[in-house]
Design an enzyme around this catalytic site. Structure first.
Site, PDB file in Angstrom:
ATOM      1  N   ASP A  28       0.852  -1.186   0.000  1.00  0.00           N
ATOM      2  CA  ASP A  28       0.000   0.000   0.000  1.00  0.00           C
ATOM      3  C   ASP A  28       0.885   1.232   0.000  1.00  0.00           C
ATOM      4  O   ASP A  28       1.616   1.476   0.947  1.00  0.00           O
ATOM      5  CB  ASP A  28      -0.894   0.030   1.238  1.00  0.00           C
ATOM      6  CG  ASP A  28      -2.099  -0.878   1.081  1.00  0.00           C
ATOM      7  OD1 ASP A  28      -2.524  -1.424   2.091  1.00  0.00           O
ATOM      8  OD2 ASP A  28      -2.580  -1.020  -0.038  1.00  0.00           O
ATOM      9  N   LYS A  94       8.248   0.155   4.949  1.00  0.00           N
ATOM     10  CA  LYS A  94       9.349   0.151   3.997  1.00  0.00           C
ATOM     11  C   LYS A  94       9.456   1.503   3.327  1.00  0.00           C
ATOM     12  O   LYS A  94       8.523   2.318   3.369  1.00  0.00           O
ATOM     13  CB  LYS A  94       9.156  -0.944   2.944  1.00  0.00           C
ATOM     14  CG  LYS A  94       7.913  -0.751   2.068  1.00  0.00           C
ATOM     15  CD  LYS A  94       7.707  -1.943   1.156  1.00  0.00           C
ATOM     16  CE  LYS A  94       6.484  -1.754   0.260  1.00  0.00           C
ATOM     17  NZ  LYS A  94       6.647  -0.704  -0.745  1.00  0.00           N
ATOM     18  N   CYS A 127       5.028  -0.097  -6.514  1.00  0.00           N
ATOM     19  CA  CYS A 127       5.228  -1.205  -5.576  1.00  0.00           C
ATOM     20  C   CYS A 127       4.901  -2.564  -6.183  1.00  0.00           C
ATOM     21  O   CYS A 127       5.615  -3.543  -5.969  1.00  0.00           O
ATOM     22  CB  CYS A 127       4.414  -0.965  -4.314  1.00  0.00           C
ATOM     23  SG  CYS A 127       4.954   0.466  -3.363  1.00  0.00           S
TER      24      CYS A 127
END
Length: 218
Positions: A28, A94, A127
């Site tokens: 996300d 992250k 991502c």
């Protein structure tokens, strides 16, 4: 930690089997200056690929599929929307775009029969793309759930899906993936799963990009 693999699989069917340890990867990505837009994007993605919320997580739990949730710089860009239903799951923060950070690699390394990963989340060109390429390099089959992945730009989304297919990922839909995993209407869990998929998903925005064409992302 044992290596996840260093070569691409030779099999091309990449049939999904729950016992083989597929993982719902849910990167996300939020952006501070566009937090409102990104939140709306998350909710739209949930409405299509995870209906009814949190349908996707309920299916994963019913089929005993491990779930990994990552968050892009949550202290500055915000957490995963609660509508996902992932409050009880560990979140891996992250900053790199790939979700395969050392902590996630360790989590996956503990799965003895891992062959496949299932990716959904935002954004597709960031991502999802980075995670898919990293997983492919490690020899894993990668299944990208097209209607559960989105982007602020539909062009970025479409090109990313095409690029993922070119790289060897398998692009599927949430319902197609769920039915492939459950495999048999006689499965005692199917009645519960059927309730989650009986209504057609809302428009994911992909069909409008293919007027009069088949959405093959070619």
């Amino acid at each position: 930690m044992p290596p996840l693999g260093i070569c691409r699989p030779k099999h091309e069917l990449a049939r999904l089997v729950p016992g083989a340890g597929p993982v719902y990867g849910c990167p996300d990505e939020n952006r501070a200056e566009r937090a409102r837009t990104i939140r709306q994007l998350q909710l739209q993605t949930l409405a299509t690929g995870w209906r009814p919320n949190p349908g996707g997580l309920m299916v994963a739990q019913l089929l005993e599929i491990p779930v990994v949730v990552t968050e892009q710089y949550p202290q500055g860009l915000g957490p995963t929307v609660p509508e996902l239903g992932a409050e009880g799951l560990r979140k891996f923060p992250k900053t790199c775009f790939s979700m395969l950070v050392p902590e996630v690699e360790e989590e996956l390394g503990a799965l003895p029969h891992l062959r496949s990963v299932l990716l959904c989340g935002i954004e597709t060109q960031a991502c999802i793309m980075s995670t898919a390429l990293d997983a492919l390099e490690r020899g894993l089959d990668v299944h990208v759930v097209a209607d559960a992945c989105s982007s602020r730009s539909q062009v970025d989304r479409l090109v990313a899906l095409s690029r993922l297919r070119q790289s060897g990922a398998f692009v599927t839909t949430s319902e197609g993936l769920i039915l492939q995993l459950v495999r048999d209407a006689a499965d005692p869990r199917f009645r519960q799963i059927q309730k989650l998929i009986k209504d057609p998903a809302p428009d994911s925005g992909l069909l409008s990009l293919f007027p009069g064409q088949s959405p093959g992302f070619s």
